[in-house]
Design a protein around this motif. Structure first.
Motif, PDB file in Angstrom:
ATOM      1  N   ILE A   1       0.861  -1.179   0.000  1.00  0.00           N
ATOM      2  CA  ILE A   1       0.000   0.000   0.000  1.00  0.00           C
ATOM      3  C   ILE A   1       0.900   1.232   0.000  1.00  0.00           C
ATOM      4  O   ILE A   1       1.758   1.381   0.876  1.00  0.00           O
ATOM      5  N   TYR A   2       0.689   2.096  -0.979  1.00  0.00           N
ATOM      6  CA  TYR A   2       1.478   3.325  -1.089  1.00  0.00           C
ATOM      7  C   TYR A   2       0.589   4.503  -0.717  1.00  0.00           C
ATOM      8  O   TYR A   2      -0.494   4.677  -1.264  1.00  0.00           O
TER       9      TYR A   2
ATOM     10  N   PRO B   1       3.207  13.280   6.580  1.00  0.00           N
ATOM     11  CA  PRO B   1       4.628  13.351   6.211  1.00  0.00           C
ATOM     12  C   PRO B   1       5.527  12.553   7.152  1.00  0.00           C
ATOM     13  O   PRO B   1       5.306  12.496   8.363  1.00  0.00           O
ATOM     14  N   THR B   2       6.539  11.942   6.558  1.00  0.00           N
ATOM     15  CA  THR B   2       7.503  11.182   7.350  1.00  0.00           C
ATOM     16  C   THR B   2       8.344  12.088   8.250  1.00  0.00           C
ATOM     17  O   THR B   2       8.989  11.601   9.179  1.00  0.00           O
TER      18      THR B   2
ATOM     19  N   ILE C   1       9.303   5.682   3.957  1.00  0.00           N
ATOM     20  CA  ILE C   1       9.348   4.758   5.086  1.00  0.00           C
ATOM     21  C   ILE C   1       8.401   3.588   4.827  1.00  0.00           C
ATOM     22  O   ILE C   1       7.242   3.783   4.465  1.00  0.00           O
ATOM     23  N   ASN C   2       8.903   2.376   5.048  1.00  0.00           N
ATOM     24  CA  ASN C   2       8.118   1.162   4.879  1.00  0.00           C
ATOM     25  C   ASN C   2       7.865   0.523   6.241  1.00  0.00           C
ATOM     26  O   ASN C   2       8.796   0.208   6.969  1.00  0.00           O
TER      27      ASN C   2
ATOM     28  N   ASN D   1       5.118   4.878   2.915  1.00  0.00           N
ATOM     29  CA  ASN D   1       4.753   6.292   2.988  1.00  0.00           C
ATOM     30  C   ASN D   1       5.735   7.099   2.138  1.00  0.00           C
ATOM     31  O   ASN D   1       6.929   7.141   2.429  1.00  0.00           O
ATOM     32  N   ILE D   2       5.193   7.760   1.088  1.00  0.00           N
ATOM     33  CA  ILE D   2       6.031   8.491   0.136  1.00  0.00           C
ATOM     34  C   ILE D   2       5.975   9.998   0.365  1.00  0.00           C
ATOM     35  O   ILE D   2       6.627  10.767  -0.332  1.00  0.00           O
ATOM     36  N   ASP D   3       5.181  10.448   1.334  1.00  0.00           N
ATOM     37  CA  ASP D   3       5.136  11.875   1.661  1.00  0.00           C
ATOM     38  C   ASP D   3       6.313  12.203   2.572  1.00  0.00           C
ATOM     39  O   ASP D   3       6.270  11.941   3.775  1.00  0.00           O
ATOM     40  N   THR D   4       7.351  12.775   1.986  1.00  0.00           N
ATOM     41  CA  THR D   4       8.573  13.058   2.744  1.00  0.00           C
ATOM     42  C   THR D   4       8.666  14.521   3.183  1.00  0.00           C
ATOM     43  O   THR D   4       9.745  15.050   3.403  1.00  0.00           O
TER      44      THR D   4
END
Length: 242
Positions: free
Chosen positions: A181-182, A187-188, A197-198, A204-207
């Protein structure tokens, strides 16, 4: 190359978007999956939508709906907004649209109305802005706005005891449904990270591009990723959502 690339929350940062696409050497053979929140934060929200509309004509793209995109859609259709929106990046968006003509606004409305609630690929990989709450999955979600407002999926993945076996009754049902799941939305940088972060099956692709982090694009097969400069360095005279 025929890559499948996922892009985190942009929040009006057109400079970062152009930079990260260039750094990833994106070509028309690549499929791009945008996780939503194209607007609110930095000063180029209308320009981001213009760019994405053109990009969609050049290659295969999936555009997921984010909560900020929904807020903008409501504003463009009603010319009203709640003051709380300004606490979350809306001011720069409203100011950006002051110079935009009505024809372009309608084009943006059409784009925003066509945003996808989620994308599920042929490998059972789910791409969604925020999450879902129904234990049976996305098709059974009763309140669809949770797709772009939920934070419990990510909080659950973060808090999961890694010692619990996948086949245990204690393992969360939602984390068993999809191969991966992406998400974006949270935000990380909230856990002091500026890279994807996995946790469990969740990526999680929101950096933190809306704040002090970079914008990220990730190859979903190889997990290689590329990042822009921090947006505070690209927009030195602005505050973003800080």
């Amino acid at each position: 190359m025929n890559r499948k690339l996922v892009i985190g929350d942009i929040h009006g940062g057109l400079k970062a978007l152009k930079q990260v696409l260039e750094r990833a050497d994106v070509t028309q053979n690549d499929t791009l999956i945008f996780l939503g929140d194209y607007v609110d934060g930095w000063s180029e929200s209308p320009e981001v939508l213009d760019f994405l509309i053109v990009l969609n004509q050049q290659q295969k793209c999936h555009f997921i709906r984010g909560n900020h995109d929904d807020l903008l859609l409501n504003y463009l259709k009603t010319n009203t907004y709640k003051e709380e929106w300004f606490l979350h990046g809306g001011r720069s968006t409203v100011e950006g649209y002051e110079a935009i003509d009505s024809t372009t606004k309608q084009i943006h409305v059409n784009f925003l109305e066509a945003l996808e609630p989620y994308y599920l690929d042929d490998k059972n990989r789910l791409f969604i802005h925020a999450g879902f709450t129904n234990l049976k999955g996305i098709e059974f979600e009763f309140f669809k706005p949770l797709f772009y407002w939920d934070r419990t999926l990510w909080e659950m993945a973060l808090a999961l005891d890694e010692n619990i076996p996948f086949n245990s009754d204690l393992y969360p049902s939602r984390l068993k449904l999809y191969k991966e799941i992406y998400i974006g939305h949270t935000p990380t940088t909230k856990i002091n990270q500026t890279i994807p972060i996995n946790k469990a099956c969740v990526w999680n692709i929101d950096t933190g591009a809306a704040f002090t982090g970079p914008l990220t694009i990730l190859d979903v097969d190889s997990k290689e990723f590329w990042q822009s400069e921090s947006l505070v360095d690209l927009y030195t005279n602005e505050n973003g959502r800080n």
